[in-house]
Design a protein around this motif. Structure first.
Motif, PDB file in Angstrom:
ATOM      1  N   GLN A   1      -2.690   7.470   5.611  1.00  0.00           N
ATOM      2  CA  GLN A   1      -2.215   8.855   5.686  1.00  0.00           C
ATOM      3  C   GLN A   1      -3.292   9.722   6.340  1.00  0.00           C
ATOM      4  O   GLN A   1      -4.136  10.304   5.658  1.00  0.00           O
ATOM      5  CB  GLN A   1      -1.903   9.417   4.293  1.00  0.00           C
TER       6      GLN A   1
ATOM      7  N   TYR B   1       7.017  13.402   2.012  1.00  0.00           N
ATOM      8  CA  TYR B   1       5.772  12.684   2.289  1.00  0.00           C
ATOM      9  C   TYR B   1       4.552  13.393   1.710  1.00  0.00           C
ATOM     10  O   TYR B   1       3.594  12.747   1.256  1.00  0.00           O
ATOM     11  CB  TYR B   1       5.625  12.525   3.809  1.00  0.00           C
TER      12      TYR B   1
ATOM     13  N   GLU C   1       3.085  12.492  -1.837  1.00  0.00           N
ATOM     14  CA  GLU C   1       2.473  11.163  -1.921  1.00  0.00           C
ATOM     15  C   GLU C   1       1.169  11.112  -1.116  1.00  0.00           C
ATOM     16  O   GLU C   1       0.207  10.459  -1.511  1.00  0.00           O
ATOM     17  CB  GLU C   1       3.466  10.083  -1.462  1.00  0.00           C
TER      18      GLU C   1
ATOM     19  N   SER D   1       9.426   7.063   2.232  1.00  0.00           N
ATOM     20  CA  SER D   1      10.333   8.120   1.771  1.00  0.00           C
ATOM     21  C   SER D   1      10.940   8.899   2.938  1.00  0.00           C
ATOM     22  O   SER D   1      11.991   9.513   2.809  1.00  0.00           O
ATOM     23  CB  SER D   1       9.552   9.085   0.872  1.00  0.00           C
TER      24      SER D   1
END
Lengths: 455, 455
Positions: A244, A286, A289, B285
């Motif tokens: 990420q 998103y 998370e 997701s």
């Protein structure tokens, strides 16, 4: 002083309200954020590529230095008319020529303020990623000249990643078009990116085709406070190892935190000696998370607390005050924007502390840690020659450290005049020679921003 | 034939197993995907930058043409030794020098196959976004030479967006280093991107610092079938207006669908005359919501069905067979890779149909519609001179249409020799002159891939 014949002909090219020669009028075009002063002999304000071309051609004829200028917010001297002559201000080339959301494109003239591009894009659900701190008052022409970046470069890259094509007037007085209007194109050499970051030494950009990016649906902010620098530096590496990729990852050292405390006493926890400000963006689903993953990656022995930020805007305002606040605590700051590989940040930040101590020069360091791009500020008093001399030696060693760590001397400010003397530390002689030859191809008479970049 | 003195000295630079002069050995280096044949007089296989430099310098001394070559998968003639002389094959420079996941970097030599880079990156959770169809057998050197892209360029950009720095030997025989090792850097001119896409005419790249991207957590595939071309073209525009940028958006026309039907009879619904293959990627997701948004955007009057794909891999395999299958239905295809703005796709695809009918030249069109990048294939028989002549006129009008629609003549294949005659349609004389001058700066003796790019 300009030759009388030249001044008369220059004046004939433009209406009188777009041609300054009075030193009082010209003075506002003598400086930038380096605080150095080089008054030009004249300032012109063309509003078309043909007018730019006419000015360039006249300067070629008379051998007069011509320095392109956006809004003068640069920090490397790139827009300073060091050798006098004419400043070519692009600030009145203010048209947004095309807003084309279907093709994700805005075509704009160089004087358009970065924020105006953002405003025009936002109503269609887009933004233009380059986000220098100066976005509210710097022009896209200046952004292009330095391949400007900002906090969001860690995810979105810098100016050169967001331009499809350019129109420009070369130092030789030719109007050229580079790149294309589409998101793919490989016909001919990539002159677009050659001009981006060339700091007005090759050509005057008169129009840019900017590539837009969809606005993220949602954003999340995290702050992480550390008891010590080493833990914070280690956490940067941990966060950047996540899949990420954060949309911003800003580092602040203890000096920076003390500055913020001086203005916002209750904002930061006691005991915090280093801090990360992290942003993630993306789809609504998103962001939570990604925030959780970042908070997990922030954890190590030196962590005081990592948490989602209730008021991210307040924090960013505080971060943006850092540069101006530095002016409060020292008569002068020597402001650098070096970059090292992210993995080398712990060693680099440790080295900065060592050099600060060795040379007794206070420094305050913060910046775009996700790119390894640290703003090193040496705090000095120009009235103390010994301190200034120690600072110069210290700076030289900082640059050597950066190069030894496989870094670069400038991540976003450029070379201009400020880093000219050091460019040979980073770029070898053969490559520099090639760059100088390219300069001669674009500007055979060396009239465009002469003396910049190369020692 | 090579001068005897030159051949002897060239042979002395390299061991005998890395120096071919036997025409039988050299023949495999005479062609690429254009199916044109230009046998070189010699082929050399250097394995270090110093060896490349030695070869370049010898060629300068004798004025011998030197054509750098990756794996010869190009479609524009960029790697063909049109003027004879020496082919410099990079295929034995095979080292992956550094795998550095912490800094999201792989440093590799030019002979490394694109897929090998992907494999090295994947184990650390990364990929390198350039994804030409040839990824399994094309080298990164070739990818760099053409700024290669592929289906995923619509989200991730092309090669030039994913390289931090290069090491190269110029046509003048100098070893240079461009760019840096970090994700930000603005010191000196951007020679990295000047070399990327320059098709071996400026320098021989001997090492590249590649920027890696985290692998997406998840992917989703959508197919949408349309009763007619116009509806499909309109849907492309609708999909690209979504904030959820697809990671691929491929278009196939009726000719393409017929080809697939010939090989996979049950794959496609009857009545489908145009089709989109769409991929989205991102967090677990995010993917379902993005798929839903895309399916919604696909809807219009001409839609037969849009649905999530059960077996995306099978579909991509079918898509990849298109280029080879074209060889089955016509003795020759004239294969172009023009680009128009996405908003102009409906008009462009309509124009292609009109020109095909006007000149009685069958065409099959598919490609990376999210970038507006369409592979136009004119199907011809070289044994029919009249058809070949109509095809040439048709192609010329297609290029004019592309330029009139503000497009570009090549999105990923490059100019090489195939599009050399047309470059003046897209690039004006002043800009072309500048490019030729840059060529002279890098390659003053015009030995490096001479005659390519410029008419």
């Amino acid at each position: 002083m300009l030759e009388a014949g030249f001044a008369a002909r220059l004046g004939s090219l433009l209406p009188s309200d777009r041609f300054f020669t009075d030193p009082v009028d010209c003075y506002a075009y003598a400086y930038d954020n380096t605080r150095k002063i080089f008054p030009p002999d004249a300032v012109v304000f063309p509003v078309t590529a043909l007018e730019v071309q006419a000015v360039v051609r006249l300067c070629i004829e008379y051998g007069t230095p011509l320095t392109p200028r956006g809004r003068g917010t640069g920090t490397s001297g790139g827009s300073l008319p060091e050798q006098g002559g004419v400043v070519l201000s692009l600030e009145r080339m203010l048209r947004i020529v095309t807003v084309d959301p279907t093709n994700r494109v805005i075509v704009a003239e160089p004087g358009v303020i970065n924020q105006s591009v953002q405003d025009a894009a936002k109503s269609h659900g887009f933004f233009w990623p380059p986000d220098p701190s100066s976005a509210g008052y710097s022009s896209i022409g200046g952004n292009l000249a330095t391949s400007a970046g900002g906090p969001h470069a860690v995810k979105y890259g810098t100016t050169r990643d967001h331009v499809l094509g350019l129109k420009a007037v070369t130092g030789g007085g030719e109007i050229i078009r580079t790149g294309c209007y589409t998101t793919k194109g490989v016909v001919g050499y990539d002159l677009t990116r050659l001009l981006i970051g060339s700091e007005g030494t090759l050509a005057v950009i008169t129009e840019a085709t900017l590539k837009l990016t969809p606005l993220p649906q949602a954003r999340g902010g995290i702050t992480a406070h550390y008891r010590d620098l080493a833990s914070c530096a280690a956490a940067i590496v941990q966060v950047m190892a996540l899949p990420q990729t954060p949309s911003a990852l800003e580092f602040l050292d203890s000096g920076s935190l003390d500055l913020i405390r001086s203005r916002y006493p209750d904002m930061l926890p006691a005991g915090a000696r280093a801090m990360l400000m992290i942003e993630v963006d993306g789809a609504e689903s998103y962001v939570p998370e990604a925030c959780a993953a970042v908070i997990f990656a922030c954890a190590n022995e030196g962590l005081i607390q990592a948490e989602e930020t209730a008021d991210a805007a307040a924090l960013w305002r505080a971060r943006k005050t850092l540069s101006p606040l530095l002016r409060d605590i020292a008569p002068k700051k020597i402001n650098e924007d070096v970059v090292v590989p992210v993995s080398a940040l712990p060693e680099f930040l440790d080295g900065l502390a060592r050099l600060s101590s060795k040379y007794e020069v206070a420094n305050v360091n913060f910046g775009h840690a996700g790119n390894g791009n640290i703003h090193v500020n040496l705090l000095v008093d120009p009235a103390l020659p010994d301190e200034m001399s120690r600072a110069a030696t210290c700076l030289n060693e900082i640059f050597d450290l950066v190069i030894n760590l496989n870094g670069t001397l400038s991540g976003e400010h450029g070379v201009g005049s400020e880093k000219r003397a050091y460019i040979g530390k980073e770029i070898d002689a053969a490559t520099l020679t090639l760059m100088k030859q390219i300069k001669r191809v674009f500007d055979p008479n060396n009239i465009l921003n002469p003396g910049k970049l190369f020692p």
